[in-house]
Motif scaffolding. Structure first.
Motif, short mmCIF file in Angstrom:
data_model
loop_
_atom_site.label_atom_id
_atom_site.label_comp_id
_atom_site.label_asym_id
_atom_site.label_seq_id
_atom_site.Cartn_x
_atom_site.Cartn_y
_atom_site.Cartn_z
N GLU A 37 -8.57 -9.17 3.99
CA GLU A 37 -7.49 -8.63 4.83
C GLU A 37 -7.97 -8.31 6.24
O GLU A 37 -7.25 -8.55 7.20
CB GLU A 37 -6.92 -7.35 4.21
CG GLU A 37 -6.01 -7.57 3.04
CD GLU A 37 -4.64 -8.10 3.44
OE1 GLU A 37 -4.10 -7.68 4.48
OE2 GLU A 37 -4.12 -8.94 2.71
N TYR A 38 -9.16 -7.73 6.39
CA TYR A 38 -9.57 -7.16 7.67
C TYR A 38 -10.92 -7.63 8.17
O TYR A 38 -11.38 -7.18 9.21
CB TYR A 38 -9.60 -5.63 7.56
CG TYR A 38 -8.27 -5.09 7.16
CD1 TYR A 38 -7.19 -5.12 8.03
CD2 TYR A 38 -8.07 -4.61 5.88
CE1 TYR A 38 -5.95 -4.66 7.64
CE2 TYR A 38 -6.83 -4.14 5.48
CZ TYR A 38 -5.78 -4.17 6.37
OH TYR A 38 -4.56 -3.73 5.98
N GLY A 39 -11.58 -8.52 7.47
CA GLY A 39 -12.95 -8.92 7.82
C GLY A 39 -13.12 -9.42 9.23
O GLY A 39 -14.05 -9.02 9.92
N GLN A 55 -6.97 -2.18 14.45
CA GLN A 55 -6.64 -0.89 13.87
C GLN A 55 -7.92 -0.30 13.30
O GLN A 55 -8.75 -1.03 12.74
CB GLN A 55 -5.57 -1.04 12.80
CG GLN A 55 -4.28 -1.57 13.39
CD GLN A 55 -3.23 -1.82 12.33
OE1 GLN A 55 -3.53 -1.84 11.15
NE2 GLN A 55 -2.01 -2.01 12.75
N PRO A 56 -8.12 1.00 13.38
CA PRO A 56 -9.41 1.61 13.01
C PRO A 56 -9.64 1.69 11.51
O PRO A 56 -9.89 2.75 10.96
CB PRO A 56 -9.30 3.00 13.63
CG PRO A 56 -7.84 3.29 13.62
CD PRO A 56 -7.17 1.96 13.87
N ALA A 65 -9.19 3.08 2.14
CA ALA A 65 -9.16 1.63 2.35
C ALA A 65 -8.55 0.91 1.15
O ALA A 65 -7.79 -0.04 1.30
CB ALA A 65 -10.57 1.11 2.63
N SER A 66 -8.86 1.39 -0.06
CA SER A 66 -8.28 0.80 -1.27
C SER A 66 -6.78 1.01 -1.32
O SER A 66 -6.02 0.10 -1.66
CB SER A 66 -8.93 1.40 -2.52
OG SER A 66 -10.29 1.06 -2.57
N GLN A 72 2.44 -1.59 2.86
CA GLN A 72 3.02 -2.72 3.58
C GLN A 72 2.46 -2.76 5.00
O GLN A 72 2.21 -1.73 5.63
CB GLN A 72 4.54 -2.61 3.62
CG GLN A 72 5.18 -2.78 2.26
CD GLN A 72 6.70 -2.73 2.33
OE1 GLN A 72 7.28 -2.51 3.37
NE2 GLN A 72 7.32 -2.96 1.19
N GLU A 73 2.26 -3.97 5.50
CA GLU A 73 1.60 -4.15 6.79
C GLU A 73 2.23 -3.34 7.92
O GLU A 73 1.54 -2.74 8.72
CB GLU A 73 1.60 -5.64 7.16
CG GLU A 73 0.70 -5.95 8.33
CD GLU A 73 0.51 -7.43 8.53
OE1 GLU A 73 0.11 -7.80 9.65
OE2 GLU A 73 0.73 -8.21 7.60
#
Length: 85
Positions: A37-39, A55-56, A65-66, A72-73
């Motif tokens: 998702e964020y890598g 986004q931080p 994070a889990s 939802q995005e």
């Protein structure tokens, strides 16, 4: 984890986890999902690139994070703002 899984022969992932790490199978699965998702954003930000829409997520705890994976995005930014308080 993603790189490690790619190196382990097919069908040997569970055994590799038992021999190599001290947490359940769900933890690496969550880590890999989070990276998917964020890598790219996390990698670019850690390399010092300026990302206006970054986004931080790196400041979240593992639990936050889990949870974020299920948010939802369009609600994630608000979630992260509330989590940093």
């Amino acid at each position: 984890m993603k790189e490690a899984k790619d190196l382990v022969p097919y069908g040997a992932w569970g055994q590799w986890l038992q021999e190599s790490v001290r947490y359940s199978k769900s933890t690496p699965a969550n880590q890999m999902h989070f990276y998917e998702e964020y890598g790219s954003s996390l990698s670019a930000a850690s390399a010092g690139e300026s990302l206006p829409d970054f986004q931080p997520v790196g400041n979240l705890t593992y639990t936050q994070a889990s949870i974020l994976l299920d948010v939802q995005e369009e609600e994630r930014e608000q979630f992260m703002a509330n989590s940093s308080r």
